[in-house]
Every structure is written in structure tokens, then in C-alpha cells.
Scaffold this motif. Structure first.
Motif, PDB file in Angstrom:
ATOM      1  N   LEU A  76       9.563  -6.154   6.159  1.00 23.21           N
ATOM      2  CA  LEU A  76       8.640  -5.202   6.126  1.00 23.21           C
ATOM      3  C   LEU A  76       7.566  -5.544   7.087  1.00 23.21           C
ATOM      4  N   ALA A  77       7.142  -6.895   7.033  1.00 22.80           N
ATOM      5  CA  ALA A  77       6.096  -7.340   7.849  1.00 22.80           C
ATOM      6  C   ALA A  77       6.372  -7.422   9.151  1.00 22.80           C
ATOM      7  N   LEU A  78       7.567  -7.849   9.569  1.00 24.46           N
ATOM      8  CA  LEU A  78       8.122  -7.931  11.113  1.00 24.46           C
ATOM      9  C   LEU A  78       8.309  -6.540  11.564  1.00 24.46           C
ATOM     10  N   ALA A  79       8.439  -5.480  10.944  1.00 21.67           N
ATOM     11  CA  ALA A  79       8.605  -3.914  11.198  1.00 21.67           C
ATOM     12  C   ALA A  79       7.515  -3.638  11.495  1.00 21.67           C
TER      13      ALA A  79
ATOM     14  N   GLY B 146       4.054  -3.694   5.246  1.00 19.01           N
ATOM     15  CA  GLY B 146       3.902  -3.801   6.715  1.00 19.01           C
ATOM     16  C   GLY B 146       2.562  -3.128   7.348  1.00 19.01           C
ATOM     17  N   LEU B 147       1.721  -2.892   6.589  1.00 24.34           N
ATOM     18  CA  LEU B 147       0.462  -2.625   7.339  1.00 24.34           C
ATOM     19  C   LEU B 147      -0.664  -3.743   7.505  1.00 24.34           C
ATOM     20  N   ILE B 148      -0.698  -4.582   6.285  1.00 24.33           N
ATOM     21  CA  ILE B 148      -1.466  -5.506   6.173  1.00 24.33           C
ATOM     22  C   ILE B 148      -1.220  -6.630   6.452  1.00 24.33           C
ATOM     23  N   ILE B 149      -0.097  -7.133   6.188  1.00 22.39           N
ATOM     24  CA  ILE B 149       0.556  -8.444   6.858  1.00 22.39           C
ATOM     25  C   ILE B 149       0.286  -8.703   8.157  1.00 22.39           C
ATOM     26  N   PRO B 150       0.598  -7.775   9.145  1.00 29.50           N
ATOM     27  CA  PRO B 150       0.403  -8.013  10.522  1.00 29.50           C
ATOM     28  C   PRO B 150      -1.147  -8.343  10.883  1.00 29.50           C
TER      29      PRO B 150
ATOM     30  N   MET C  64       2.130 -14.880  16.508  1.00 33.30           N
ATOM     31  CA  MET C  64       2.139 -13.765  15.465  1.00 33.30           C
ATOM     32  C   MET C  64       3.128 -13.368  14.555  1.00 33.30           C
ATOM     33  N   LEU C  65       4.155 -13.062  15.371  1.00 30.69           N
ATOM     34  CA  LEU C  65       5.538 -12.642  14.645  1.00 30.69           C
ATOM     35  C   LEU C  65       5.962 -13.612  13.603  1.00 30.69           C
ATOM     36  N   PRO C  66       6.226 -14.895  13.674  1.00 29.73           N
ATOM     37  CA  PRO C  66       6.633 -15.792  12.914  1.00 29.73           C
ATOM     38  C   PRO C  66       5.804 -15.955  11.735  1.00 29.73           C
ATOM     39  N   VAL C  67       4.421 -16.038  11.959  1.00 31.04           N
ATOM     40  CA  VAL C  67       3.439 -16.050  10.912  1.00 31.04           C
ATOM     41  C   VAL C  67       3.596 -14.625   9.979  1.00 31.04           C
ATOM     42  N   ALA C  68       3.700 -13.660  10.613  1.00 27.19           N
ATOM     43  CA  ALA C  68       3.988 -12.402   9.863  1.00 27.19           C
ATOM     44  C   ALA C  68       5.135 -12.513   8.865  1.00 27.19           C
ATOM     45  N   VAL C  69       6.282 -12.767   9.358  1.00 24.23           N
ATOM     46  CA  VAL C  69       7.368 -12.863   8.613  1.00 24.23           C
ATOM     47  C   VAL C  69       7.422 -13.860   7.327  1.00 24.23           C
ATOM     48  N   LEU C  70       6.668 -15.171   7.602  1.00 23.46           N
ATOM     49  CA  LEU C  70       6.536 -15.970   6.625  1.00 23.46           C
ATOM     50  C   LEU C  70       5.204 -15.451   5.611  1.00 23.46           C
ATOM     51  N   SER C  71       4.508 -14.909   6.137  1.00 23.62           N
ATOM     52  CA  SER C  71       3.359 -14.275   5.020  1.00 23.62           C
ATOM     53  C   SER C  71       3.767 -13.174   4.398  1.00 23.62           C
TER      54      SER C  71
ATOM     55  N   ALA D 230       6.818 -12.748   3.494  1.00 23.17           N
ATOM     56  CA  ALA D 230       7.747 -13.173   2.309  1.00 23.17           C
ATOM     57  C   ALA D 230       6.946 -14.058   1.250  1.00 23.17           C
ATOM     58  N   VAL D 231       6.063 -14.578   1.506  1.00 25.78           N
ATOM     59  CA  VAL D 231       5.123 -15.306   0.649  1.00 25.78           C
ATOM     60  C   VAL D 231       4.393 -14.250  -0.551  1.00 25.78           C
ATOM     61  N   PHE D 232       3.901 -13.189   0.323  1.00 21.48           N
ATOM     62  CA  PHE D 232       3.272 -12.100  -0.417  1.00 21.48           C
ATOM     63  C   PHE D 232       4.034 -11.284  -1.370  1.00 21.48           C
ATOM     64  N   LEU D 233       5.199 -10.918  -0.805  1.00 21.11           N
ATOM     65  CA  LEU D 233       6.025  -9.967  -1.808  1.00 21.11           C
ATOM     66  C   LEU D 233       6.563 -10.900  -2.848  1.00 21.11           C
ATOM     67  N   THR D 234       7.129 -11.935  -2.529  1.00 23.16           N
ATOM     68  CA  THR D 234       7.421 -13.149  -3.742  1.00 23.16           C
ATOM     69  C   THR D 234       6.347 -13.342  -4.863  1.00 23.16           C
ATOM     70  N   THR D 235       4.717 -13.307  -4.160  1.00 28.77           N
ATOM     71  CA  THR D 235       4.088 -13.359  -5.331  1.00 28.77           C
ATOM     72  C   THR D 235       3.651 -12.142  -5.983  1.00 28.77           C
ATOM     73  N   CYS D 236       3.800 -11.024  -5.317  1.00 28.91           N
ATOM     74  CA  CYS D 236       3.798  -9.495  -6.073  1.00 28.91           C
ATOM     75  C   CYS D 236       4.895  -9.381  -7.124  1.00 28.91           C
ATOM     76  N   ASP D 237       5.966  -9.953  -6.691  1.00 35.15           N
ATOM     77  CA  ASP D 237       7.418  -9.837  -7.683  1.00 35.15           C
ATOM     78  C   ASP D 237       7.128 -10.579  -8.928  1.00 35.15           C
ATOM     79  N   LEU D 238       6.322 -11.880  -8.654  1.00 37.85           N
ATOM     80  CA  LEU D 238       6.047 -12.947  -9.977  1.00 37.85           C
ATOM     81  C   LEU D 238       4.866 -11.759 -10.801  1.00 37.85           C
ATOM     82  N   LEU D 239       3.893 -11.566 -10.289  1.00 39.73           N
ATOM     83  CA  LEU D 239       2.926 -10.511 -10.917  1.00 39.73           C
ATOM     84  C   LEU D 239       3.517  -9.508 -11.462  1.00 39.73           C
ATOM     85  N   ALA D 240       4.394  -8.717 -11.061  1.00 39.62           N
ATOM     86  CA  ALA D 240       4.978  -7.590 -11.435  1.00 39.62           C
ATOM     87  C   ALA D 240       5.998  -8.023 -12.789  1.00 39.62           C
ATOM     88  N   ARG D 241       6.419  -9.074 -12.797  1.00 36.41           N
ATOM     89  CA  ARG D 241       7.232  -9.448 -13.960  1.00 36.41           C
ATOM     90  C   ARG D 241       6.484 -10.096 -14.982  1.00 36.41           C
ATOM     91  N   THR D 242       5.272 -10.486 -14.862  1.00 35.09           N
ATOM     92  CA  THR D 242       4.390 -11.205 -15.984  1.00 35.09           C
ATOM     93  C   THR D 242       3.380 -10.614 -16.375  1.00 35.09           C
TER      94      THR D 242
END
Length: 311
Positions: free
Chosen positions: A46-49, A235-239, A253-260, A262-274
């Protein structure tokens, strides 16, 4: 790590000497690992798109869902749940992906003018079709049986809770393919930053570049929406964050967006579970709660305006 290595490398002693229980193995390999990987893939895609769309549309507020691709996927998924209409042999994910492809084709055709893709028409067509698809989805939702409503709402709000190793295949192929495609066109995307005329003077076919990048971004969005549902704001805030960190050069910028992403949504999923355990917060709700205030804060920063790529 032992469980992951044990599944990837045959013959590891701890997989058979009783060190690890079957419950531990199942929890890590069948539930936690696919979920983490799908969250990372979805965030990266989504960040890359979003970054690609902001480049070709010349609008820093552009993001994947503005094209109506997510709404089209929602119609495909809801049609399968409610009516049994769709790619029945492959299930809800395949039906959602087909809906995303139909939405992409419709937006592309409506955005063409005199054989060229017009950025303004692209946004307007995406907004109009998104509203139309959302209306269809709402009608199907209120007209179905009560037991289907929860499945529909959970898909539309986004979740990676049903992730399996098999469900990772489509996002992986889409992300790798589009990633290679954009890496080869990073310099051309940089030329678009200074305007279509300047890019054309450098020998770049602007219309062809815009068309291919649009299709790539839409297919990438459809691939992840098909398995993760509707997850906004990534896809709005990460770029924007990536541009603040490394600037507007797409080669960095594109590699940093892809990595960021991934980290952002993985963190959000952790919060969503807990955060509300044992209940789970849909990912789309959490990304909106986090993303909207953060984006408003970004808008107040002078630097965000200067490097955001907007026109």
C-alpha cells in the motif's frame, strides 16, 4: 526462531526431541508468522502504491483507495458472501481481486481523453466509481441475512487475522513484480516531479509511463485488498514520511516507503490484537485513528509541504 528455522531447514534436532510442543509449533508457524508476514506485505504494498500514485497524479493527497480499487474489491467480496457470485472455486479473496480488476479497467477507460490519461479525470473517475461501488456494497449488506453482516464488515474494515501461508502468494508476487518494475523506472518518475513537459523533453513517453504505473499501482492494491480487506491511510501517510526522511528522489524514497509501510502496519496489527484483547480491532479502524491525526500534524509542518510532492 527455532520453530521457523526448523521448518525451513530439515533435520533440526529440536523439532523432534520434545523441546517444542505441538501447540507452540502450531501457534508460531500456522498463526503468528503468516499474520506478521501478511501485515508487512500489505503495508509495504500500500505504501508503494501510494507513492506511485502521488508521483503520476501530481497530487500529494492521492492514495490507492482514491481510484475506487478498494471499493471494487469490496463489491466482489460482498457479492460472493451475499449472492454466491464470484470465483467460487477460490473463495472471497479471488472474487475481491476480480472486483478490483474490473474497477481498475473502468477507471482507466473513464480517465482517458484524446488517447491520454488525464490526472484530474483519473481522480474524479476514481471518486465517482468508488461512491458507486460503495453504494452497491451498502445495498448488498443491508439486504443480506444477519449472519453475513459481520463477515462483510470485517472484510471492509480490514484484517490479517485469517492469514495463511497460501494467502501470501498473491501479495508476494504483486509486490516483487511491481517493485522491480518501479526500480527500473525510478529516474523517469523523478523526471515527472518537474512536470510533463520537462519529462517529455528528456525523451520520456509520459502517457505510457503514467498508464503503466497506474495499472501497476492498481493491481498491487487489488492484490492486497483481496486478502486483507480495506485498510486506509497507509498509502497516504507513509510516502510523506519517506520523503521527509530521504527526500523526493524515488531511487531512495521508494525503498524507504516500502520498509516503513511494512513496519507501520505490522505495528498496527500488534496493537489491534492487544489493545482490546481478547477482542480484535479491525486494522482499517486503527490505521485511521493513527493516520488521520498524524497526517493533520504533517500538514502543519512547513517541511511536509515543501517535500510532499504536491502541486
Amino acid at each position: 526462531m527455532k520453530i521457523i528455522v526448523g521448518h525451513m531447514v530439515p533435520g533440526m534436532p529440536w523439532m523432534s526431541d520434545g523441546t517444542l510442543t505441538p501447540l507452540q509449533d502450531s501457534a508460531v508457524w500456522q498463526f503468528r508468522l503468516p499474520r506478521i508476514l501478511l501485515a508487512a506485505l500489505t503495508g509495504a504494498a500500500l505504501a508503494l502504491a501510494g507513492a506511485l500514485l502521488q508521483a503520476v497524479v501530481h497530487n500529494s493527497l492521492a492514495e490507492p483507495y482514491i481510484l475506487g480499487v478498494s471499493a471494487g474489491a469490496g463489491v466482489g467480496a460482498v457479492s460472493f458472501i451475499v449472492l454466491g457470485v464470484g470465483v467460487s472455486s477460490l473463495g472471497i479473496g479471488a472474487s475481491a481481486f476480480v472486483g478490483a480488476l474490473i474497477a481498475t479497467a473502468a477507471v482507466y477507460l473513464l480517465a482517458r481523453k484524446n488517447g491520454r490519461i488525464a490526472p484530474q479525470r483519473l481522480i474524479l473517475a476514481g471518486v465517482a466509481l468508488g461512491s458507486l461501488f460503495s453504494a452497491i456494497t451498502s445495498y448488498l449488506t443491508i439486504s443480506t441475512d444477519a449472519q453475513n453482516v459481520f463477515s462483510i464488515m470485517f472484510f471492509l474494515l480490514g484484517s490479517v487475522s485469517a492469514a495463511t501461508m497460501q494467502s501470501l502468494a498473491l501479495p508476494v508476487v504483486a509486490l516483487v513484480g511491481v517493485g522491480i518494475f518501479t526500480a527500473l523506472r525510478a529516474r523517469a518518475l523523478n523526471a515527472l516531479l518537474v512536470g510533463d513537459d520537462a519529462a517529455s523533453s528528456l525523451g520520456i513517453n509520459v502517457n505510457r509511463l503514467r498508464t503503466t504505473v497506474l495499472i501497476a499501482a492498481a493491481l498491487l492494491t487489488g492484490a492486497v485488498v483481496a486478502v486483507s480487506g480495506g485498510i486506509g491511510f497507509v498509502g497516504l501517510i507513509i510516502p510523506h514520511i519517506a520523503r521527509i526522511i530521504v527526500g523526493s528522489d524515488h531511487r531512495r524514497m521508494l525503498p524507504v516507503a516500502v520498509l516503513s509501510g511494512a513496519v507501520f502496519l505490522t505495528t498496527c496489527d500488534l496493537l489491534a490484537r492487544t489493545l482490546a484483547a481478547p477482542s480484535e480491532i479491525p486494522l482499517g479502524v486503527l490505521t485511521a485513528l493513527v493516520g488521520a491525526p498524524f497526517f493533520l500534524w504533517l500538514l502543519r509542518r512547513d517541511r511536509a509541504d515543501s517535500v510532499g510532492g504536491g502541486r
